[in-house]
Each structure stands twice: as structure tokens, then as C-alpha cells.
Enzyme design. Structure first.
Site, short mmCIF file in Angstrom:
data_model
loop_
_atom_site.label_atom_id
_atom_site.label_comp_id
_atom_site.label_asym_id
_atom_site.label_seq_id
_atom_site.Cartn_x
_atom_site.Cartn_y
_atom_site.Cartn_z
N GLY A 36 45.43 -15.23 -40.80
CA GLY A 36 44.10 -14.66 -40.83
C GLY A 36 43.31 -14.97 -39.57
N ASN A 44 42.59 -23.97 -43.62
CA ASN A 44 43.46 -23.60 -44.75
C ASN A 44 43.69 -24.75 -45.72
OD1 ASN A 44 45.98 -21.04 -44.14
ND2 ASN A 44 43.80 -20.97 -43.76
N ASN A 103 51.71 -21.12 -46.22
CA ASN A 103 50.94 -20.05 -46.85
C ASN A 103 51.04 -18.78 -46.03
OD1 ASN A 103 47.59 -19.02 -46.89
ND2 ASN A 103 48.92 -18.85 -48.66
N SER A 175 32.80 -16.99 -54.33
CA SER A 175 31.80 -18.07 -54.25
C SER A 175 32.41 -19.37 -53.76
CB SER A 175 31.14 -18.29 -55.62
OG SER A 175 32.05 -18.87 -56.53
N ARG A 185 36.03 -20.69 -38.76
CA ARG A 185 36.87 -19.55 -38.41
C ARG A 185 36.20 -18.64 -37.38
NH1 ARG A 185 41.30 -19.23 -42.44
NH2 ARG A 185 41.71 -17.10 -41.76
N HIS A 252 44.74 -14.80 -52.61
CA HIS A 252 45.76 -15.16 -51.62
C HIS A 252 45.80 -16.66 -51.33
CE1 HIS A 252 48.66 -14.17 -48.59
NE2 HIS A 252 47.90 -14.50 -47.57
N TRP A 253 44.74 -17.38 -51.65
CA TRP A 253 44.65 -18.80 -51.32
C TRP A 253 44.73 -19.66 -52.58
CZ3 TRP A 253 39.99 -19.01 -47.38
CH2 TRP A 253 40.44 -18.58 -46.12
#
Length: 275
Positions: A36, A44, A103, A175, A185, A252-253
Site C-alpha cells: 500500500g 503495518n 501481509n 474507525s 503513511r 485486508h488487515w
């Protein structure tokens, strides 16, 4: 806010300079982040690797080339480029064998290293790994991939508002995205050349999964908008020593949305190797 923790740097024989965090002592566990925009090992895995260190493992959290505080060369970001960089880091740290936790793109990197050098990987932990279908299939099926590529190419992620919109696609519960992670990021994405995503090449490794010899633990959120959860079925059918945790109301996380379950399940899995 937004400053990544200062870790250590190593310069590989080809001149590539990589940044990594290194904490704890014991069996090495290497955490490999995803692709990402603005990603880093810290953004991450900040809620995971300290728990592993506290449990008696050496947690190593690199920034992949093109990400975090590592070098960001103008080059082709192929899967082999990332795998070679990771192998170079392990060589520089004199780590012959380790656990890999990956990941997304990091999962594909972990898979490829385990296939190329099985003697170096004792166990695999994979969260929605890439590399399980052709790139064209990802782009056709996955809303998150399409929006991520367009937002990065269009320079829409250089401020907190744009980055928060993108990260909201990563999670079922938006949230859980902290201001700290958004700021981290944004600071990285402003330094990333367009080729980091524009040239990324991750081949389909599905036909080789049967070659994997180490125990594997997998996680997948059923609301993942980046890597289709059908990948879990692919891995379960083709790998030998494997187990999977599938989670409803999860994107995804997994390591962010279900960090307590993730950390506990991983540590139980790793403890089996100590027995």
C-alpha cells in the site's frame, strides 16, 4: 506526529540501503509489510511485533525497498527484486533460518523466499497473501486494488484526507484507522516514485504451493477488498502442513482489526516449533 521510529540501516552489496527495526531476543521472526502507498513495517505491524518480542522472539521489521525509510530507487519493483532484498537483509544480519510473517505483497515475498530457499524458512504466517492469481484477475475483481492504483498515480494520497479514504478500504471497521498511521503513511508516500506501484510485478505462484515444506498458518478477512478470500481455499487445497483462520467482518488487515486474536494464534503456532 507521523515520524517513523528510527531503527537501523544496512547497505546491501548492490548498494541498496534498507531500514529495519530489531527488538527482542530469541528465534528470529521477520515481519514483511504490504504494498500500500506509504507503507512501512511500523505502520503495518506496530500492534504486533512488540508482543512477539515480549514473548521471547527476536522481531525484525524491515521497510521494503521503495517504502518506509529504505531507499526508493527508480527501478522495476518485481517480486524477485523484493525477495533478493529480503535475502540480502537476512545475510547481513547473519540469520540463516527464521519465521516469516507476511501481509499481502509481504505474503507473496514470504512464499517466494520459502520456495526458493526452503532451508531458510522454519514457518510461514500469511495474511491475505498476494501471488495466488494473475494480476489481471486482481484488477478485474478487487475494488481496493483499482482505487489504490488510481489514487497513487493521481497524487491523491499526499494529504491526510486522501490517505484516510484509501485506508478505509483496508478495514471493515474504518474507525480503527489512527491519525498516527495516516500521518506515517502520508510522510512516506510523498517520497515514493510512481514506479513503486507502476512497475510492480507479482507472478502467480499457485502452481508451486505444493512444494512448500514448512508449517503454514494463514489468516483472511472475508470482507477483503484487495486480495480475494478465495485464495484461502487455493492454499488449503494445494499446501500440505497448513491451517487457516477465516474472519467475518474483517478486511485486508487482520493483524490490525483482530490484533489480539492474531497475536495469540501466531504465538501458539510458533510455540509448536519450540516443543
Amino acid at each position: 506526529m507521523g515520524a517513523l521510529p528510527q531503527g537501523r540501516f544496512v547497505t546491501l552489496p548492490d548498494g541498496l540501503r534498507l531500514h529495519y527495526l530489531d527488538t527482542g531476543a530469541g528465534e528470529p521472526v521477520v515481519f514483511i509489510h504490504g504494498s500500500g502507498p506509504g507503507a512501512s513495517g511500523q505502520s503495518n505491524f506496530k500492534q504486533n511485533y512488540p508482543v512477539f518480542a515480549d514473548a521471547g522472539y527476536r522481531a525484525i521489521v524491515p521497510d521494503l525497498p521503495g517504502y518506509g525509510a529504505s531507499d526508493k530507487p527508480e527501478t522495476t519493483y518485481s517480486l524477485d527484486f523484493f525477495v533478493d532484498a529480503l535475502r540480502g537483509l537476512l545475510d547481513a544480519l547473519d540469520i540463516g533460518r527464521c519465521v516469516l510473517v507476511g501481509n499481502s505483497l509481504g505474503g507473496a515475498i514470504a512464499l517466494k523466499l520459502a520456495l526458493d530457499a526452503p532451508q531458510r524458512v522454519s514457518r510461514l504466517v500469511l495474511m491475505a497473501p498476494g501471488g495466488l492469481m494473475d494480476k489481471e484477475q486482481y484488477y478485474l475483481q478487487m475494488e481496493g486494488i483499482q482505487k489504490m492504483a488510481a489514487a497513487f498515480a493521481g497524487g491523491e494520497l499526499n494529504d491526510a484526507e486522501g490517505m484516510r479514504r484509501l485506508l478505509a478500504l483496508q478495514l471493515f471497521d474504518a474507525s480503527l484507522i489512527s491519525d498516527e498511521t495516516v500521518a506515517e503513511r502520508v510522510a512516506v508516500v510523498r517520497q515514493q516514485p510512481r514506479c513503486v506501484l507502476g512497475t510492480m510485478q507479482v507472478p502467480n505462484l499457485a502452481s508451486r504451493l505444493g512444494e512448500l515444506s514448512c508449517p503454514i498458518l494463514g489468516f483472511w478477512g472475508m470482507d477483503d477488498r484487495f486480495c480475494p478470500s478465495s485464495g484461502a481455499q487455493t492454499m488449503m487445497e494445494r499446501c500440505r502442513d497448513i491451517r487457516f483462520v477465516l474472519l467475518s467482518e474483517c478486511g485486508h488487515w487482520v493483524m490490525v482489526e483482530h490484533r489480539v486474536l492474531f497475536n495469540r494464534t501466531c504465538l501458539d503456532f510458533l510455540a509448536e516449533g519450540r516443543a
